[in-house]
Design an enzyme around this catalytic site. Sequence first.
Site, PDB file in Angstrom:
ATOM      1  N   THR A   1     -25.898  -9.492  11.654  1.00  0.00           N
ATOM      2  CA  THR A   1     -26.791  -9.271  10.512  1.00  0.00           C
ATOM      3  C   THR A   1     -26.023  -8.652   9.355  1.00  0.00           C
ATOM      4  O   THR A   1     -25.332  -7.645   9.545  1.00  0.00           O
ATOM      5  CB  THR A   1     -27.943  -8.334  10.946  1.00  0.00           C
ATOM      6  OG1 THR A   1     -28.585  -8.918  12.082  1.00  0.00           O
ATOM      7  CG2 THR A   1     -28.941  -8.120   9.824  1.00  0.00           C
TER       8      THR A   1
ATOM      9  N   CYS B   1      -1.813   5.387   8.226  1.00  0.00           N
ATOM     10  CA  CYS B   1      -1.502   5.182   9.639  1.00  0.00           C
ATOM     11  C   CYS B   1      -0.123   5.754   9.989  1.00  0.00           C
ATOM     12  O   CYS B   1       0.116   6.165  11.106  1.00  0.00           O
ATOM     13  CB  CYS B   1      -1.515   3.696   9.996  1.00  0.00           C
ATOM     14  SG  CYS B   1      -2.552   2.712   8.937  1.00  0.00           S
TER      15      CYS B   1
ATOM     16  N   ASN C   1       0.807  -1.222   0.000  1.00  0.00           N
ATOM     17  CA  ASN C   1       0.000   0.000   0.000  1.00  0.00           C
ATOM     18  C   ASN C   1       0.837   1.268   0.000  1.00  0.00           C
ATOM     19  O   ASN C   1       0.356   2.327  -0.369  1.00  0.00           O
ATOM     20  CB  ASN C   1      -0.958   0.008   1.193  1.00  0.00           C
ATOM     21  CG  ASN C   1      -0.276  -0.321   2.493  1.00  0.00           C
ATOM     22  OD1 ASN C   1       0.264  -1.404   2.662  1.00  0.00           O
ATOM     23  ND2 ASN C   1      -0.274   0.624   3.414  1.00  0.00           N
TER      24      ASN C   1
ATOM     25  N   ALA D   1     -14.007  -2.854   0.114  1.00  0.00           N
ATOM     26  CA  ALA D   1     -14.724  -2.207  -1.008  1.00  0.00           C
ATOM     27  C   ALA D   1     -14.313  -0.755  -1.224  1.00  0.00           C
ATOM     28  O   ALA D   1     -14.321  -0.268  -2.358  1.00  0.00           O
ATOM     29  CB  ALA D   1     -16.235  -2.287  -0.766  1.00  0.00           C
ATOM     30  N   HIS D   2     -13.936  -0.052  -0.151  1.00  0.00           N
ATOM     31  CA  HIS D   2     -13.675   1.382  -0.319  1.00  0.00           C
ATOM     32  C   HIS D   2     -12.358   1.666  -1.029  1.00  0.00           C
ATOM     33  O   HIS D   2     -12.049   2.818  -1.343  1.00  0.00           O
ATOM     34  CB  HIS D   2     -13.722   2.124   1.023  1.00  0.00           C
ATOM     35  CG  HIS D   2     -12.547   1.879   1.918  1.00  0.00           C
ATOM     36  ND1 HIS D   2     -11.516   2.781   2.029  1.00  0.00           N
ATOM     37  CD2 HIS D   2     -12.242   0.851   2.735  1.00  0.00           C
ATOM     38  CE1 HIS D   2     -10.628   2.308   2.900  1.00  0.00           C
ATOM     39  NE2 HIS D   2     -11.051   1.138   3.339  1.00  0.00           N
TER      40      HIS D   2
HETATM   41  C1  LIG Z   1      -6.525  -0.239   3.349  1.00  0.00           C
HETATM   42  C2  LIG Z   1      -5.772  -1.461   3.617  1.00  0.00           C
HETATM   43  C3  LIG Z   1      -6.141  -2.329   4.660  1.00  0.00           C
HETATM   44  C4  LIG Z   1      -7.228  -2.020   5.644  1.00  0.00           C
HETATM   45  O1  LIG Z   1      -8.474  -1.858   5.053  1.00  0.00           O
HETATM   46  P1  LIG Z   1      -9.660  -1.261   5.933  1.00  0.00           P
HETATM   47  O2  LIG Z   1     -10.766  -1.070   4.964  1.00  0.00           O
HETATM   48  O3  LIG Z   1      -9.174   0.038   6.514  1.00  0.00           O
HETATM   49  O4  LIG Z   1      -9.970  -2.234   7.001  1.00  0.00           O
HETATM   50  C5  LIG Z   1      -5.409  -3.484   4.819  1.00  0.00           C
HETATM   51  N1  LIG Z   1      -4.386  -3.780   4.009  1.00  0.00           N
HETATM   52  C6  LIG Z   1      -4.009  -2.973   3.000  1.00  0.00           C
HETATM   53  C7  LIG Z   1      -2.871  -3.368   2.117  1.00  0.00           C
HETATM   54  C8  LIG Z   1      -4.682  -1.792   2.768  1.00  0.00           C
HETATM   55  O5  LIG Z   1      -4.298  -1.000   1.774  1.00  0.00           O
END
Ligand SMILES: *Cc1c(COP(=O)(O)O)cnc(C)c1O
Length: 379
Positions: free
Chosen positions: A237, A325, A151, A200-201
Site C-alpha cells: 500500500t 555508514c 556522498n 526524499a530525506h
Molecule cells: C543517502 C544515500 C543513499 C541511501 O538512501 P536511504 O534513504 O538511506 O535509503 C544511497 N545513495 C546515496 C549516494 C546516498 O547519499
Amino acid sequence: MEKIYFDYAATTPTDPEVIKAMQPYFFEHFGNASSPHSIGRESQKALEDARGVVSQFVGANPNDIVFNSGATEGNNHAISGIVYHAMDRGNHIVVCSAEHHSVLVPIEQLQRDGFKVTYLPVDSNGLVDPASVKAAINDQTILIAVMHANNEVGSIQPIKEISVIAKERNIPFLVDACQSVGHLSLDVNELGCDLLTFSAHKFYGPKGVGAIYIREGIKVSSFLLGGDQERDRRASTQNISAIVGMAKAIELCKDELLTEYAREEKMRDRLIEEIPKRIDGVKVNGDLKNRLANNAHFSFENLEGESLLMSLDMQGICASMGSACTSGAMEPSHVLRAMGLDDALAYGSLRITLGRWTTDENIDFLLEQLPQLVGSLRL
Ligand SMILES: *Cc1c(COP(=O)(O)O)cnc(C)c1O
C-alpha cells in the site's frame, strides 16, 4: 547551546511546509489508493498528482516513476531486478568503486553467488574515466552502475559520457542520484541513464520515502511481491502522506534551486579557501570543479577524525567524517581509499555539508573554532 548542523548529506530536516502538506493524509484523507470508493479515489488522486510533480522534476514520464522507501531500496531493486531478467544474457556487472554501500553490498553478494564484477577505479579527485567503462564492458555485461554525485567527497561523475557508451552496447545503466536530486537540476533524458534512484530525506522531505525511475522498455522484476501497486513493480500500500511530502519537498526545491545552489556554493568555497589558509597539513578532497555546491571535504595530517568530530560536537557543531555508514566503523572510507589516500589521511577526514538553514554566521563560527580544535588534537 544552539546546534549547528553541517551534515546535510546524511539527512536533512523535514521542511515545516512539507509536514503541513502531509498532515491531511493521516486522518482526513487516509484512504488506500487501490480502494474503489471515494475515500480511496482521493488518495489515488493525491498519489498521481505527486507522481506528476516528481516525474516532471527529473524529466521522466509519470509511468516510469515507482515510489518506494528510499534510495537503498531503489538501488537494491535496480540491481536484483535487472539481474533477474538478464541472467540468460550474461553475468558481468560494471560498478564504480566509490559507490554508496546500497549499491556495492548487493553487488558483492551477487559476486559471491558467481557473478563477475569489474570495479571501476576513480582518480585522485574521485572521478571515473568514461574510457575505463568502455574498456570494462564485454559481451556478458548486463549492468553498469555509476553514481551521479558522491556522498562523501561531492564529486560529480561524467554520467552523460558513460551513458553514450552504455547505450552503444545496449547495457542498462543505473545512476544513484541521491545526493543531487533536489540540489541541482537534472533530467533523465539529458543524463541518458536507464535507472535513477533518490530519497526524499536528502532534500527536506520525510525519511523512508523515495523513488526509482525505470526507463520504459527496461526490464526490471518487481522488488516486493504481492499486490499490483505501482504498475506491478512494487507491491505494498502506497505511503500517501510520505509521497505527498516528497512532492511538496520537490516543489520547494524547484522554487529555490538556482539561488540556493549559488548561496551554498559561496559558503562552500569560503570553507575550501579558508581552511587550508588557517590550518597546516590540510588536503581538500574531491573534484574542485565538478562538485556538489554543498560539499566541502578535508583530510588533516596527524589527526584522528573521530576525535575532531567529538570536539566539534562539544562546541555544538554536527559534522561527519564521510558517509554515515563509514563513521563509527574502524575501516577507513572505501571512497578515500579508491581515490588513493593513505589510511592515515583517510582517518583524519572531515565532511562539511551545507543546506537550506546554513548561514554565513555558521561558516564564520566553524572557521573560528576549527584551527584551535585541530591544533589541540594534533598527534
Ligand atoms: C543517502 C544515500 C543513499 C541511501 O538512501 P536511504 O534513504 O538511506 O535509503 C544511497 N545513495 C546515496 C549516494 C546516498 O547519499
